[in-house]
Motif scaffolding. Structure first.
Motif, short mmCIF file in Angstrom:
data_model
loop_
_atom_site.label_atom_id
_atom_site.label_comp_id
_atom_site.label_asym_id
_atom_site.label_seq_id
_atom_site.Cartn_x
_atom_site.Cartn_y
_atom_site.Cartn_z
N GLU A 94 -0.83 3.02 -43.00
CA GLU A 94 -0.92 4.11 -42.03
C GLU A 94 -1.83 5.23 -42.56
O GLU A 94 -2.06 5.34 -43.76
CB GLU A 94 0.48 4.66 -41.75
N GLY A 95 -2.32 6.03 -41.65
CA GLY A 95 -3.15 7.15 -42.05
C GLY A 95 -2.35 8.19 -42.81
O GLY A 95 -1.20 8.48 -42.48
N PHE A 96 -2.95 8.75 -43.86
CA PHE A 96 -2.29 9.79 -44.65
C PHE A 96 -3.36 10.66 -45.30
O PHE A 96 -4.53 10.30 -45.34
CB PHE A 96 -1.37 9.18 -45.72
N ARG A 97 -2.91 11.79 -45.82
CA ARG A 97 -3.82 12.72 -46.48
C ARG A 97 -3.50 12.73 -47.97
O ARG A 97 -2.36 13.01 -48.36
CB ARG A 97 -3.67 14.13 -45.89
N SER A 98 -4.49 12.41 -48.80
CA SER A 98 -4.27 12.40 -50.25
C SER A 98 -4.22 13.83 -50.78
O SER A 98 -4.66 14.78 -50.12
CB SER A 98 -5.37 11.60 -50.95
N ASP A 99 -3.70 13.96 -52.00
CA ASP A 99 -3.55 15.30 -52.58
C ASP A 99 -4.91 15.85 -53.02
O ASP A 99 -5.90 15.11 -53.14
CB ASP A 99 -2.58 15.26 -53.77
N SER B 203 -1.22 13.26 -59.46
CA SER B 203 -0.20 12.90 -58.47
C SER B 203 0.71 11.80 -58.99
O SER B 203 1.92 11.79 -58.72
CB SER B 203 -0.86 12.47 -57.16
N LYS C 282 1.05 5.72 -52.33
CA LYS C 282 1.60 6.04 -51.01
C LYS C 282 2.35 4.87 -50.38
O LYS C 282 3.37 5.05 -49.72
CB LYS C 282 0.48 6.48 -50.07
N THR C 283 1.81 3.65 -50.57
CA THR C 283 2.35 2.49 -49.84
C THR C 283 2.81 1.34 -50.74
O THR C 283 3.56 0.48 -50.29
CB THR C 283 1.28 1.93 -48.88
N THR D 126 -7.67 3.78 -39.93
CA THR D 126 -6.58 4.71 -40.28
C THR D 126 -6.97 5.70 -41.37
O THR D 126 -6.47 6.83 -41.39
CB THR D 126 -5.34 3.92 -40.74
N ASN D 127 -7.85 5.28 -42.29
CA ASN D 127 -8.25 6.15 -43.40
C ASN D 127 -9.77 6.03 -43.62
O ASN D 127 -10.22 5.39 -44.57
CB ASN D 127 -7.52 5.76 -44.70
#
Length: 474
Positions: free
Chosen positions: A434-439, A92, A345-346, A360-361
């Motif tokens: 924030e919450g997110f979805r990794s690859d 990524s 991401k951030t 969040t994660n």
């Protein structure tokens, strides 16, 4: 010349083939086909790892300049696994706009450094050892400077170059003294002619100092935090686990094979270095808020623990060192994987940014918690068993006070590793991430690392197999 000698270089020739294929692909591949470059690099390295997973027997080539042994093959396989995990984590990152243009260089240069580590570990002559050392070191400067538009990236690269040059010069000076006393650079011949003369002892000290820079032993550690912080997270993780693990094992080989007749001298030196390395690394880690600098000082202290296997000077010491490196690879790469995905991401790297991350994660928080527990040596995770075996190996040779000091430092390390866990699970601040979805690739890599943390310590056959290979010698 007997070309059958090249058959002994199975791992090296296989890795060179991978490097050449990737170089040609990167040079002549179309823009459309290069989208699959990262995946192709991972597949080729995985194939190389599987094809060379069966250890080679004891043997030598080119008049004793190159040596093979089952235990050396095992270490090369472990380094391959760690590098493959880093490659998967980097997929990524290499898609980012400012990195994609240098994607090919990242994979090729990384594999060239791995080739240098192979040569270091298999060398039977200080000339080949030094060639391998420089092959493993010089491309890292380019890797550290990959993100050249970041001020701290090229600053870190400049610091690394200066330190690498200085340490190499110091080591060469020591090797010249050793050659002056013994009249040879072959390991076996030097071991037969070693006598405790002042000039030889100076050469030994300079050699250990040069290797100390590579392993980041205190007081040769000052470059570590700045370089780890300035380099990209993927390069930092490679420096932290693969480069350090290979350097420590090569260091052990030289001390065991070349300087065994004066083992009492280098063991006394290591005694002091281990104490200050573990202690200074732990105390400075407590003060860090940047997570990459935090793991930099953690890796310094881990280097001290790994050297307990070297000072033991026994089969148990060798096997526990290899096992420790294996566990360290999975534990550290799990932590760096979480840091990498959040940074991509951030852009956040501060420990305070992780406050309330569990809300969040939760999955990333759990993976980071397991990595911290393993690095701290909390049972029943793999890090506990690696520390147990390496402490037992040192205690078996009578280093009870040294082991006691290491145990006290383990308690200190438990405190600062739990600071990360406290930030994620206990602090009630509003989470800045924030919450997110990794690859998928990153999830695969972190999942494999977590599986290693949970399974390696429980599956006892892993350590037993390493021990049986270590008994066959170098």
């Amino acid at each position: 010349m007997d070309y059958s000698n090249f058959l002994m270089l199975r791992e090296e020739l296989s890795l060179i083939a991978v490097i050449v294929l990737l170089f040609l692909y990167d040079t002549f591949g179309s823009q459309k086909s290069l989208k699959y470059f990262s995946v192709t690099a991972c597949i080729l390295l995985a194939a190389h790892t599987v094809l060379n997973s069966i250890p080679m027997g004891n043997g030598s080539a080119f008049g004793g300049m190159y040596n093979t042994a089952p235990v050396i093959s095992v270490v090369k396989t472990i380094l391959n696994i760690g590098t493959l995990l880093i490659f998967i984590q980097a997929i990524s990152w290499t898609k980012l706009e400012h990195v994609v243009i240098r994607r090919g260089e990242f994979y090729v240069l990384t594999l060239i450094t791995l080739l240098g580590m192979y040569l270091m570990m298999s060398s039977g002559n200080f000339l080949l050892f030094f060639v391998g050392l420089e092959t493993a070191s010089l491309p890292i400067a380019a890797l550290v400077a990959m993100e050249k538009y970041r001020h701290d990236s090229y600053e870190a690269a400049a610091k690394y170059v200066f330190i690498a040059v200085f340490s190499s010069a110091l080591m060469l000076l020591g090797l010249s003294y050793i050659y002056g006393v013994t009249g040879t650079l072959y390991f076996d011949d030097i071991a037969a002619r070693v006598v405790s003369t002042p000039l030889l002892l100076v050469g030994l000290v300079f050699f250990m100092a040069g290797m100390g820079f590579k392993i980041s032993i205190v007081p040769f550690h000052l470059w570590t935090a700045d370089v780890y912080e300035g380099a990209s997270t993927q390069v930092t993780s490679y420096l932290s686990v693969i480069s350090k693990g290979a350097a420590v094992f090569a260091f052990m080989i030289v001390l065991f094979k070349v300087f065994a007749p004066i083992a009492g001298v280098w063991q006394d030196i290591l005694y002091g270095l281990i104490i200050i390395t573990i202690t200074v690394g732990n105390l400075f880690a407590i003060r860090q808020k940047n997570l990459k600098r935090f793991l930099a000082f953690s890796s310094i202290s881990q280097a001290g623990y790994i050297l307990l296997g070297v000072i033991a000077g026994s089969t148990a010491g060798m096997s526990s060192l290899i096992y420790y490196v294996l566990v360290y690879i999975f534990s550290n790469l799990a932590a760096f994987g979480v840091i990498s995905v959040i940074e991509n991401k951030t852009g956040k790297l501060s420990m305070d940014d992780y406050n309330g991350l569990y809300r969040t994660n939760p999955k990333l928080s759990l993976a980071m918690m397991l990595a911290m527990f393993s690095l701290a040596g909390i049972p029943p995770f793999a890090g506990f068993f690696s520390k147990f075996f390496i402490f037992a190996a040192a205690a078996g040779q009578g280093y009870y006070i040294l082991v006691l000091i290491a145990l006290i430092n383990t308690i200190i390390s438990l405190y600062y590793y739990l600071l990360v866990v406290k930030a994620m699970f206990i602090r009630q601040d509003d989470c800045q991430i924030e919450g997110f979805r990794s690859d998928n690739a990153m999830r695969l890599s972190i999942s494999l690392c977590v599986a290693g943390i949970l399974a390696i310590g429980i599956v006892s056959v892993i350590y037993d197999q390493i021990f049986s290979f270590s008994r066959l010698g170098l």
